[in-house]
Design a protein around this motif. Structure first.
Motif, PDB file in Angstrom:
ATOM      1  N   PRO A  14      44.348  32.055  38.956  1.00  0.00           N
ATOM      2  CA  PRO A  14      42.889  31.985  39.076  1.00  0.00           C
ATOM      3  C   PRO A  14      42.327  32.661  40.318  1.00  0.00           C
ATOM      4  CG  PRO A  14      43.896  29.819  39.395  1.00  0.00           C
ATOM      5  CD  PRO A  14      44.974  30.745  38.958  1.00  0.00           C
ATOM      6  N   LEU A  15      43.087  32.760  41.374  1.00  0.00           N
ATOM      7  CA  LEU A  15      42.571  33.385  42.594  1.00  0.00           C
ATOM      8  C   LEU A  15      43.111  34.803  42.793  1.00  0.00           C
ATOM      9  CD1 LEU A  15      42.524  30.325  45.015  1.00  0.00           C
ATOM     10  CD2 LEU A  15      40.579  31.504  43.995  1.00  0.00           C
ATOM     11  N   VAL A  16      43.573  35.414  41.728  1.00  0.00           N
ATOM     12  CA  VAL A  16      43.964  36.815  41.773  1.00  0.00           C
ATOM     13  C   VAL A  16      42.897  37.614  41.019  1.00  0.00           C
ATOM     14  CG1 VAL A  16      45.649  38.525  41.006  1.00  0.00           C
ATOM     15  CG2 VAL A  16      46.424  36.356  41.986  1.00  0.00           C
ATOM     16  N   LEU A  17      42.338  38.603  41.708  1.00  0.00           N
ATOM     17  CA  LEU A  17      41.285  39.427  41.115  1.00  0.00           C
ATOM     18  C   LEU A  17      41.895  40.740  40.641  1.00  0.00           C
ATOM     19  CD1 LEU A  17      38.516  38.948  43.825  1.00  0.00           C
ATOM     20  CD2 LEU A  17      38.847  37.638  41.722  1.00  0.00           C
ATOM     21  N   ASP A  18      41.507  41.129  39.441  1.00  0.00           N
ATOM     22  CA  ASP A  18      41.960  42.396  38.883  1.00  0.00           C
ATOM     23  C   ASP A  18      40.829  43.412  39.046  1.00  0.00           C
ATOM     24  OD1 ASP A  18      43.073  44.472  37.519  1.00  0.00           O
ATOM     25  OD2 ASP A  18      43.615  43.298  35.747  1.00  0.00           O
ATOM     26  N   THR A  19      41.116  44.513  39.733  1.00  0.00           N
ATOM     27  CA  THR A  19      40.085  45.526  39.998  1.00  0.00           C
ATOM     28  C   THR A  19      40.236  46.740  39.101  1.00  0.00           C
ATOM     29  OG1 THR A  19      41.412  46.594  41.714  1.00  0.00           O
ATOM     30  CG2 THR A  19      39.944  44.798  42.409  1.00  0.00           C
ATOM     31  N   VAL A  20      40.940  46.591  37.996  1.00  0.00           N
ATOM     32  CA  VAL A  20      41.188  47.751  37.136  1.00  0.00           C
ATOM     33  C   VAL A  20      39.877  48.349  36.616  1.00  0.00           C
ATOM     34  CG1 VAL A  20      41.474  46.473  34.969  1.00  0.00           C
ATOM     35  CG2 VAL A  20      42.707  48.622  35.322  1.00  0.00           C
ATOM     36  N   GLU A  21      38.844  47.522  36.464  1.00  0.00           N
ATOM     37  CA  GLU A  21      37.563  48.033  35.964  1.00  0.00           C
ATOM     38  C   GLU A  21      36.647  48.534  37.083  1.00  0.00           C
ATOM     39  OE1 GLU A  21      35.730  45.142  33.443  1.00  0.00           O
ATOM     40  OE2 GLU A  21      37.525  44.895  32.226  1.00  0.00           O
ATOM     41  N   LEU A  22      37.117  48.460  38.321  1.00  0.00           N
ATOM     42  CA  LEU A  22      36.328  48.926  39.455  1.00  0.00           C
ATOM     43  C   LEU A  22      36.780  50.346  39.814  1.00  0.00           C
ATOM     44  CD1 LEU A  22      34.228  48.130  41.676  1.00  0.00           C
ATOM     45  CD2 LEU A  22      36.194  47.466  43.077  1.00  0.00           C
ATOM     46  N   PRO A  23      35.912  51.339  39.628  1.00  0.00           N
ATOM     47  CA  PRO A  23      36.322  52.715  39.968  1.00  0.00           C
ATOM     48  C   PRO A  23      36.686  52.837  41.441  1.00  0.00           C
ATOM     49  CG  PRO A  23      34.235  52.696  38.754  1.00  0.00           C
ATOM     50  CD  PRO A  23      34.557  51.279  39.105  1.00  0.00           C
ATOM     51  N   ARG A  24      37.657  53.678  41.726  1.00  0.00           N
ATOM     52  CA  ARG A  24      38.107  53.869  43.113  1.00  0.00           C
ATOM     53  C   ARG A  24      37.328  54.982  43.793  1.00  0.00           C
ATOM     54  NH1 ARG A  24      44.414  52.698  44.194  1.00  0.00           N
ATOM     55  NH2 ARG A  24      44.429  50.618  43.306  1.00  0.00           N
ATOM     56  N   ARG A  25      36.033  54.899  43.720  1.00  0.00           N
ATOM     57  CA  ARG A  25      35.199  55.835  44.474  1.00  0.00           C
ATOM     58  C   ARG A  25      34.242  54.992  45.321  1.00  0.00           C
ATOM     59  NH1 ARG A  25      32.633  55.966  39.518  1.00  0.00           N
ATOM     60  NH2 ARG A  25      30.447  55.370  39.714  1.00  0.00           N
ATOM     61  N   PRO A  26      34.074  55.363  46.590  1.00  0.00           N
ATOM     62  CA  PRO A  26      33.228  54.577  47.485  1.00  0.00           C
ATOM     63  C   PRO A  26      31.832  54.363  46.912  1.00  0.00           C
ATOM     64  CG  PRO A  26      34.422  56.225  48.724  1.00  0.00           C
ATOM     65  CD  PRO A  26      34.670  56.510  47.275  1.00  0.00           C
ATOM     66  N   GLY A  27      31.392  53.123  47.002  1.00  0.00           N
ATOM     67  CA  GLY A  27      30.062  52.770  46.510  1.00  0.00           C
ATOM     68  C   GLY A  27      30.078  52.058  45.172  1.00  0.00           C
ATOM     69  N   ALA A  28      31.171  52.194  44.424  1.00  0.00           N
ATOM     70  CA  ALA A  28      31.255  51.496  43.134  1.00  0.00           C
ATOM     71  C   ALA A  28      31.311  49.995  43.404  1.00  0.00           C
ATOM     72  CB  ALA A  28      32.480  51.949  42.363  1.00  0.00           C
ATOM     73  N   MET A  29      30.636  49.231  42.558  1.00  0.00           N
ATOM     74  CA  MET A  29      30.542  47.794  42.810  1.00  0.00           C
ATOM     75  C   MET A  29      30.686  47.010  41.502  1.00  0.00           C
ATOM     76  SD  MET A  29      27.408  45.713  44.531  1.00  0.00           S
ATOM     77  CE  MET A  29      26.452  45.588  43.053  1.00  0.00           C
ATOM     78  N   ARG A  30      31.185  45.807  41.638  1.00  0.00           N
ATOM     79  CA  ARG A  30      31.329  44.900  40.498  1.00  0.00           C
ATOM     80  C   ARG A  30      31.137  43.482  41.006  1.00  0.00           C
ATOM     81  NH1 ARG A  30      36.915  43.476  37.995  1.00  0.00           N
ATOM     82  NH2 ARG A  30      36.245  41.930  36.516  1.00  0.00           N
ATOM     83  N   GLU A  31      30.406  42.695  40.236  1.00  0.00           N
ATOM     84  CA  GLU A  31      30.198  41.302  40.628  1.00  0.00           C
ATOM     85  C   GLU A  31      31.021  40.393  39.731  1.00  0.00           C
ATOM     86  OE1 GLU A  31      26.047  40.422  40.786  1.00  0.00           O
ATOM     87  OE2 GLU A  31      25.773  41.610  42.605  1.00  0.00           O
ATOM     88  N   ILE A  32      31.558  39.358  40.337  1.00  0.00           N
ATOM     89  CA  ILE A  32      32.385  38.393  39.605  1.00  0.00           C
ATOM     90  C   ILE A  32      31.886  36.994  39.916  1.00  0.00           C
ATOM     91  CG2 ILE A  32      34.681  37.375  39.422  1.00  0.00           C
ATOM     92  CD1 ILE A  32      35.873  40.067  40.068  1.00  0.00           C
ATOM     93  N   SER A  33      31.661  36.226  38.881  1.00  0.00           N
ATOM     94  CA  SER A  33      31.351  34.795  39.021  1.00  0.00           C
ATOM     95  C   SER A  33      32.308  34.050  38.125  1.00  0.00           C
ATOM     96  CB  SER A  33      29.909  34.496  38.603  1.00  0.00           C
ATOM     97  OG  SER A  33      29.014  35.038  39.514  1.00  0.00           O
ATOM     98  N   ARG A  34      33.046  33.148  38.714  1.00  0.00           N
ATOM     99  CA  ARG A  34      33.983  32.361  37.918  1.00  0.00           C
ATOM    100  C   ARG A  34      34.218  31.014  38.575  1.00  0.00           C
ATOM    101  NH1 ARG A  34      39.824  35.408  38.738  1.00  0.00           N
ATOM    102  NH2 ARG A  34      38.737  37.111  37.752  1.00  0.00           N
ATOM    103  N   VAL A  35      34.647  30.085  37.745  1.00  0.00           N
ATOM    104  CA  VAL A  35      35.010  28.750  38.216  1.00  0.00           C
ATOM    105  C   VAL A  35      36.511  28.604  38.010  1.00  0.00           C
ATOM    106  CG1 VAL A  35      34.699  26.270  37.877  1.00  0.00           C
ATOM    107  CG2 VAL A  35      32.748  27.814  37.646  1.00  0.00           C
ATOM    108  N   VAL A  36      37.204  28.225  39.094  1.00  0.00           N
ATOM    109  CA  VAL A  36      38.659  28.105  39.030  1.00  0.00           C
ATOM    110  C   VAL A  36      39.082  26.756  39.588  1.00  0.00           C
ATOM    111  CG1 VAL A  36      38.960  30.599  39.272  1.00  0.00           C
ATOM    112  CG2 VAL A  36      39.013  29.157  41.306  1.00  0.00           C
ATOM    113  N   GLU A  37      40.310  26.389  39.312  1.00  0.00           N
ATOM    114  CA  GLU A  37      40.863  25.156  39.865  1.00  0.00           C
ATOM    115  C   GLU A  37      41.349  25.409  41.282  1.00  0.00           C
ATOM    116  OE1 GLU A  37      43.876  23.434  37.445  1.00  0.00           O
ATOM    117  OE2 GLU A  37      42.506  23.043  35.786  1.00  0.00           O
TER     118      GLU A  37
END
Length: 187
Positions: A14-37
């Motif tokens: 639950p506390l491991v984030l996967d950034t595969v959908e986040l492009p590796r170019r400066p400025g790219a952003m992604r927001e994540i909201s989740r509830v974990v144990e």
């Protein structure tokens, strides 16, 4: 070659984030909201987040030239004991986190120590150390049920709130105990 080949992250954790959908170019952003144990031992001796409690993660992942900057907030319930009266404390806690995770084989990865900057393993980020540091540093080492908690009577152990205002224990210095007994018998 990875610096810690023996520590492979589990993407299902639950506390491991996967950034595969986040492009590796400066400025790219992604927001994540989740509830974990909550993991075990997330706290200090007298107060902490109970194991398995739901903690909310509201995070923003931003690609920067050397890695991913993770920032946002973590909130969840805390339970513990008052340091003065031992009553149960049930409260909530919200902390902010901001941590840079370097790409593998980046200049930052090669020029900094592992404890200076977090490391990515492939596309995965282990958020648990950052969450643990933020939560533990925000918790009081001597928690109180309220700021003006009077604590317990040192003689009888009863909470001062439950005792009358004139509560006291007659304490006689043992050196004067014989005289005290004389004054009590004269009355």
């Amino acid at each position: 070659m990875p610096k810690n080949p023996e520590n492979h992250l589990d993407p299902r954790s639950p506390l491991v984030l996967d950034t595969v959908e986040l492009p590796r170019r400066p400025g790219a952003m992604r927001e994540i909201s989740r509830v974990v144990e909550a993991p075990a031992d997330l706290g200090v001796e007298m107060i902490g987040v109970p194991k398995g409690a739901e903690i909310s993660l509201d995070l923003r992942l931003e690609s920067v030239s050397e890695g991913v900057l993770v920032s946002g907030s973590v909130s969840g319930p805390i339970t513990g004991e008052c340091g003065r009266c031992l009553r149960t404390i049930d409260d909530s806690l919200t902390v902010t986190i901001q941590e840079l995770y370097a790409y593998e084989n980046s200049v930052t990865d090669e020029t900094t120590d592992e404890d200076e900057v977090g490391r990515m393993q492939g596309d995965l980020i282990d958020l648990e150390p950052a969450v643990r540091d933020a939560v533990v540093l925000a918790l009081p080492t001597n928690p109180l049920c309220r700021d003006d908690c009077p604590g317990l009577c040192s003689e009888c152990g009863v909470h001062w709130d439950d005792l009358p205002d004139d509560h006291n224990h007659d304490q006689v210095d043992p050196r004067w105990a014989a005289l005290h007994n004389l004054t009590n018998t004269e009355e």
